[in-house]
Scaffold this active site. Structure first.
Site, PDB file in Angstrom:
ATOM      1  N   TYR A  30       1.790  -6.287  11.203  1.00 41.10           N
ATOM      2  CA  TYR A  30       0.539  -5.516  11.148  1.00 41.10           C
ATOM      3  C   TYR A  30      -0.680  -6.455  11.075  1.00 41.10           C
ATOM      4  CZ  TYR A  30       3.926  -2.027   9.424  1.00 41.10           C
ATOM      5  OH  TYR A  30       5.005  -1.209   9.246  1.00 41.10           O
ATOM      6  N   SER A  35      -6.371   1.427   6.822  1.00 36.26           N
ATOM      7  CA  SER A  35      -7.266   2.090   5.879  1.00 36.26           C
ATOM      8  C   SER A  35      -6.726   2.155   4.450  1.00 36.26           C
ATOM      9  CB  SER A  35      -7.576   3.487   6.409  1.00 36.26           C
ATOM     10  OG  SER A  35      -8.171   4.278   5.437  1.00 36.26           O
ATOM     11  N   ASP A  37      -4.055   0.841   3.185  1.00 32.89           N
ATOM     12  CA  ASP A  37      -3.615  -0.476   2.710  1.00 32.89           C
ATOM     13  C   ASP A  37      -4.789  -1.186   2.052  1.00 32.89           C
ATOM     14  OD1 ASP A  37      -1.889   0.369   4.960  1.00 32.89           O
ATOM     15  OD2 ASP A  37      -0.860  -1.531   4.643  1.00 32.89           O
ATOM     16  N   GLN A 112      -6.149   8.096   7.373  1.00 31.92           N
ATOM     17  CA  GLN A 112      -5.026   7.969   6.431  1.00 31.92           C
ATOM     18  C   GLN A 112      -5.457   8.493   5.065  1.00 31.92           C
ATOM     19  OE1 GLN A 112      -3.852   3.769   6.587  1.00 31.92           O
ATOM     20  NE2 GLN A 112      -1.891   4.345   7.531  1.00 31.92           N
ATOM     21  N   ASP A 178       5.079   7.896   8.002  1.00 34.18           N
ATOM     22  CA  ASP A 178       5.284   8.244   9.404  1.00 34.18           C
ATOM     23  C   ASP A 178       6.566   8.999   9.789  1.00 34.18           C
ATOM     24  OD1 ASP A 178       3.240   6.510   8.937  1.00 34.18           O
ATOM     25  OD2 ASP A 178       3.950   4.932  10.242  1.00 34.18           O
ATOM     26  N   ARG A 211      13.107   0.749  11.455  1.00 36.40           N
ATOM     27  CA  ARG A 211      11.865   1.315  12.010  1.00 36.40           C
ATOM     28  C   ARG A 211      12.127   2.718  12.567  1.00 36.40           C
ATOM     29  NH1 ARG A 211       6.913  -0.336  11.167  1.00 36.40           N
ATOM     30  NH2 ARG A 211       6.358   0.416  13.225  1.00 36.40           N
ATOM     31  N   GLU A 414       7.905  -4.888   2.413  1.00 39.14           N
ATOM     32  CA  GLU A 414       7.182  -3.647   2.679  1.00 39.14           C
ATOM     33  C   GLU A 414       7.923  -2.487   1.993  1.00 39.14           C
ATOM     34  OE1 GLU A 414       7.159  -2.916   6.850  1.00 39.14           O
ATOM     35  OE2 GLU A 414       5.643  -1.334   6.751  1.00 39.14           O
TER      36      GLU A 414
END
Ligand code: 9WN
Length: 450
Positions: A30, A35, A37, A112, A178, A211, A414
């Protein structure tokens, strides 16, 4: 790793991801500014430098849209085109949307969850606890207040024309969770039209099992096409977007963000009319969440506006009333019971009693797949913060202690496999480092009274 080593490593991660005034979400996966984050990152940064933390929020809001929307991604002009998809070239047509900001940096057309006001207020509180940079933090709040008010107004109006108190989203990316099973039925109802050929750069960085799937990505990309086609027009999207849902997690965060903005309004001596507006939004948000209670699940559920039905799923978002600090006593008791039960942290197979993003009892649960099961440190932080505010200090302390044990591998993953504790997704994820810094801060700001 000892706490002081975690602090040093976390600070190094944020330094490494600092692009000069703003922070990329992670080193390779990334490379842009995201936003929500950024809001979490600002909370962590505040323990290192409150001025830099303020800069993080300020830089994000420089790309705010005319209608108040804070975009979900501000693209890094220096990131190579093959680093992230869909990147700035793909969103370029949205730059012509009437509300899009002018300027060299392109943004996505989505948004977001609104964590920003919480972060802005925390910057002042941390400055006060440290006895450093208080005047600057107050000045910052004065500058940021109108922007945050416009952002919340956008969410309360364009994203809630029904006045339900619940935020509407047009894309699962807007929820920040997501591929969560929260959205599966709504996403399955989306009929994919013609999409351009595309290459997923994420799969070059992370194992595909961690993912979203190709099936999900086709729908994600199709929705981007639809949204761009309308010029990101909220009125048209309400009519036409094939994915239209009320998001309880974003709505809960908005309740807390409105509370924080009310405190900021006091600090900056904002007009009294704003106070009344903010209070009304808080009440509306609380009432909306109440409507989404599922007695069957003992959790709160999202709502599919297209299908006109609730989206029942046992995910971390179900704790929305706890996060909002609202709801009937018996509902809050149910939520705590479910949180402690085998459905979430009481599952005996978990590596640590930390909440999986999706319950292992849910049909769509996948322990390695992103929001379908892994434990996300940033979500642990949100729950920890909420538990503290609900005076559930024992539960909060336990959550924090196990979260720090999880992070003592020093990878700042993550997300984490719930049964093995393996770090997954991107390493050196900025918001993971940020929440570690907040948990380990010794300035007392984390223990602020309710
Ligand atoms: C799409 C940056 C972002 C987070 C989201 C997370 C993930 C992006 C992606 O990464 O989303 O926005 O490409 O998967 O789901 O919550 O803000 O860390």
């Amino acid at each position: 790793m000892r706490p002081e080593d975690i602090i040093a490593r976390a600070a190094a991660v944020l330094r490494e991801n600092d692009m000069g005034g703003w922070t990329r979400a992670s080193p390779t996966l990334y490379p842009h500014q995201w936003s929500w984050d950024s809001a979490f990152i600002a909370i962590g940064l505040a323990h290192l430098d409150t001025g830099r933390a303020a800069g993080e929020i300020r830089s994000l809001t420089e790309h705010q849209w005319e209608n108040g929307k804070i975009p979900h991604i501000v693209f890094n002009p220096d990131a190579p085109p093959e680093s992230y998809f869909p990147g700035p070239e793909h969103w370029a047509s949205a730059a012509n949307a009437p509300d899009a900001p002018t300027g060299p940096a392109t943004t996505s057309g989505l948004c977001q969850p609104p964590v920003h006001a919480l972060a802005a207020l925390r910057i002042l509180r941390i400055a006060e606890a440290r006895g450093e940079g208080v005047a600057e933090a107050r000045t910052f709040l004065g500058q940021i207040y109108p922007k945050l008010l416009a952002w919340h107004r956008y969410l309360a109006t364009a994203r809630d024309p029904e006045g339900s108190g619940l935020v509407t989203i047009y894309h699962p990316w807007e929820s920040g969770t997501d591929n969560s099973p929260r959205w599966t039925p709504a996403l399955e109802r989306v009929e994919v039209g013609e999409i351009p050929d595309y290459e997923r750069h994420d799969l070059g960085h992370v194992d595909p099992s961690e993912r979203p799937t190709g099936y999900e990505y086709d729908r994600f990309i199709w929705l981007v096409e639809v949204i761009k086609e309308t010029g990101c027009d909220d009125d048209v999207l309400y009519e036409e977007c094939p994915f239209l849902a009320k998001d309880v997690l974003a709505s809960a965060i908005l309740v807390r963000a409105n509370e924080a903005l009310l405190e900021i309004a006091e600090v900056v001596d904002a007009p009294k009319v704003d106070w009344a507006t903010l209070r009304a939004w808080i009440e509306q948000g609380r009432a909306g969440l109440e409507e989404c209670w599922s007695p069957d699940l003992g959790l709160c559920t999202d709502y599919d506006l297209r299908a006109g039905e609730p989206l029942a799923a046992r995910t971390i978002a179900g704790f929305a009333p706890l996060i909002a600090g609202t709801g009937r006593e018996d509902h809050l008791r149910d939520l705590l019971r479910i949180l402690d039960s085998r459905v979430f942290t009481g599952n005996p197979d978990l590596r640590w009693p930390l909440p999986p993003s999706t319950s292992p009892h849910e049909r769509g649960f996948r322990p390695r797949s992103y929001w379908r099961g892994p434990v996300w440190p940033v979500m642990n932080w949100l729950l920890w913060w909420s538990l503290q505010r609900s005076d559930e200090r024992k539960r909060a302390a336990r959550l924090k202690d196990y979260s720090l044990t999880q992070l003592s591998d020093g990878r700042f993953g993550e997300y984490y496999e719930p049964f093995t504790g393996e770090a997954l997704g991107s390493d050196d994820q900025s918001w993971t480092a940020a929440v570690a810094l907040d948990w380990l801060a010794e300035d007392g700001s984390g223990e602020e009274p309710v």
